[in-house]
Design a protein around this motif. Sequence first.
Motif, short mmCIF file in Angstrom:
data_model
loop_
_atom_site.label_atom_id
_atom_site.label_comp_id
_atom_site.label_asym_id
_atom_site.label_seq_id
_atom_site.Cartn_x
_atom_site.Cartn_y
_atom_site.Cartn_z
N THR A 12 11.07 4.13 -1.28
CA THR A 12 10.47 5.45 -1.05
C THR A 12 10.83 6.35 -2.22
N VAL A 13 9.81 6.89 -2.86
CA VAL A 13 9.98 7.77 -4.01
C VAL A 13 9.80 9.22 -3.55
N MET A 40 0.85 -1.19 0.00
CA MET A 40 0.00 0.00 0.00
C MET A 40 0.88 1.23 0.00
N LYS A 41 0.49 2.24 -0.77
CA LYS A 41 1.29 3.45 -0.87
C LYS A 41 0.85 4.44 0.18
N THR A 42 1.82 4.95 0.94
CA THR A 42 1.56 5.99 1.94
C THR A 42 2.14 7.28 1.44
N THR A 43 1.37 8.33 1.36
CA THR A 43 1.85 9.59 0.83
C THR A 43 2.07 10.57 1.95
N LEU A 44 3.31 11.04 2.06
CA LEU A 44 3.68 12.01 3.07
C LEU A 44 4.03 13.30 2.36
N ILE A 45 3.13 14.24 2.29
CA ILE A 45 3.34 15.45 1.51
C ILE A 45 3.72 16.60 2.41
N ALA A 46 4.92 17.09 2.18
CA ALA A 46 5.40 18.25 2.94
C ALA A 46 4.93 19.50 2.23
N ALA A 47 3.66 19.80 2.33
CA ALA A 47 3.07 20.89 1.55
C ALA A 47 3.54 22.23 2.04
N ALA A 48 3.81 23.10 1.08
CA ALA A 48 4.20 24.46 1.44
C ALA A 48 2.97 25.21 1.90
N GLN A 97 3.12 -3.06 -10.25
CA GLN A 97 3.90 -4.28 -10.47
C GLN A 97 4.36 -4.93 -9.17
N GLY A 98 3.64 -4.61 -8.08
CA GLY A 98 3.84 -5.33 -6.83
C GLY A 98 4.78 -4.73 -5.82
N ALA A 99 5.41 -3.59 -6.13
CA ALA A 99 6.33 -2.97 -5.18
C ALA A 99 5.56 -2.35 -4.03
N ASP A 100 6.18 -2.32 -2.87
CA ASP A 100 5.64 -1.62 -1.70
C ASP A 100 6.22 -0.20 -1.75
N VAL A 101 5.39 0.77 -2.08
CA VAL A 101 5.87 2.12 -2.38
C VAL A 101 5.35 3.12 -1.37
N GLN A 102 6.27 3.95 -0.91
CA GLN A 102 5.92 5.12 -0.10
C GLN A 102 6.42 6.35 -0.85
N THR A 103 5.66 7.43 -0.78
CA THR A 103 6.10 8.66 -1.45
C THR A 103 6.30 9.78 -0.44
N LYS A 104 7.33 10.56 -0.69
CA LYS A 104 7.59 11.80 0.07
C LYS A 104 7.70 12.91 -0.96
N LEU A 105 6.61 13.63 -1.15
CA LEU A 105 6.52 14.61 -2.22
C LEU A 105 6.69 16.03 -1.71
N ASN A 106 7.04 16.90 -2.67
CA ASN A 106 7.09 18.34 -2.36
C ASN A 106 8.15 18.65 -1.30
N ILE A 107 9.28 17.97 -1.38
CA ILE A 107 10.31 18.10 -0.34
C ILE A 107 10.96 19.47 -0.34
N GLY A 108 11.29 19.97 -1.52
CA GLY A 108 11.99 21.25 -1.58
C GLY A 108 13.14 21.17 -2.56
N SER A 109 14.17 21.97 -2.34
CA SER A 109 15.29 22.07 -3.26
C SER A 109 16.25 20.89 -3.11
N ARG A 110 17.21 20.82 -4.02
CA ARG A 110 18.16 19.71 -4.04
C ARG A 110 18.98 19.62 -2.76
N GLU A 111 19.26 20.76 -2.13
CA GLU A 111 20.01 20.73 -0.88
C GLU A 111 19.28 19.94 0.21
N LYS A 112 17.96 19.88 0.10
CA LYS A 112 17.18 19.16 1.09
C LYS A 112 17.04 17.67 0.75
N TYR A 113 16.79 17.37 -0.52
CA TYR A 113 16.48 15.97 -0.83
C TYR A 113 17.69 15.13 -1.23
N TYR A 114 18.71 15.74 -1.81
CA TYR A 114 19.83 14.91 -2.26
C TYR A 114 20.55 14.20 -1.11
#
Length: 318
Positions: free
Chosen positions: A195-196, A1-9, A218-235
């Motif tokens: 985690t995408v 099941m996909k869990t969406t964690l959105i860090a909304a601005a 295709q059967g993967a267990d996927v979690q998403t973390k969207l809207n993280i911010g700039s590359r300094e934060k996510y890389y």
Amino acid sequence: MKTTLIAAASAATLALTLAGCGSDSGSDSSSGSGSASGGGTIAEQMIFGGPPEFKTRADGIPGLEENYGVTFGKYTVTDVGGPVTVNALLRGQVDAADLFTTDPAIEANDFVILEDPKSNFAAQNIVPIINSEKATDGVKEILNQISDDLDTETLGELIGKVANDKEKPEDVAKTWLADEDLDASGDSAEGVSLTVGSANFTENIILAEIYAQALEAQGADVQTKLNIGSREKYYPALEQGSLDLFPEYTGTILTYIDKSATATSPEDVYAALGKALPKNLEALDYSEAQDSDAVVVTKETAEKFDLETIADLAKNAG
């Protein structure tokens, strides 16, 4: 099941008074629309708006200075090619800005992209960057097929569905996957948990949703973390393993990792990226779809200063 964690601005972000949060990079300037007075170049009388990393990135402000002799009077931190940047241009809080070439706001607001004849901005093909431990044959097959089916025109259309038609990114992704016959249920990614992530702009969120939904089908267990911010934060999170998969842009991620990189063609940039990535990360097949950074001004500013190329910004203001 996909869990969406959105860090909304927060909505307040869009209402920031951007002119007060910039930093001088040359002559002083306190408001947009070429309001600074005195001699010097056109750029020296301007405020430039862009994400934090653009100020120091090799193909950002340093590249514009080295390749074109362009030095802006002030740099104001906005967002990553998003509504804050667009609104700052519209309101005259900045005079020029870093936007992406597929941004529908450019056409909608009659903005002008200044040509880049010296190829300051390298090829920016869409590429999945993945934790090597999660790059099974099945996962790679799915993501490489997505890259193969994407092109620049399609990418612009997907963004437009969100920006203009007010569709949700997850719905746009779902429809595209169905249209490309990439939504069929299967088991090629079964047993993989990942985690995408996405940056905080529409296009990147759509791409992350496309990756996540296709893998989940295709059967993967996927979690998403969207809207993280700039590359300094996510890389750092991607490098350290708290994120497993991210839609990236070959040119900007290369220059972020290797500030001395000089490759510009799609093939050369991709080859250099493969060498620059840490051992725990790998770049899968890159897409024909590109979304390059661009120096953008309003039509009024372009006409006022007779601007066609980035080089024109280094002309004497008169």
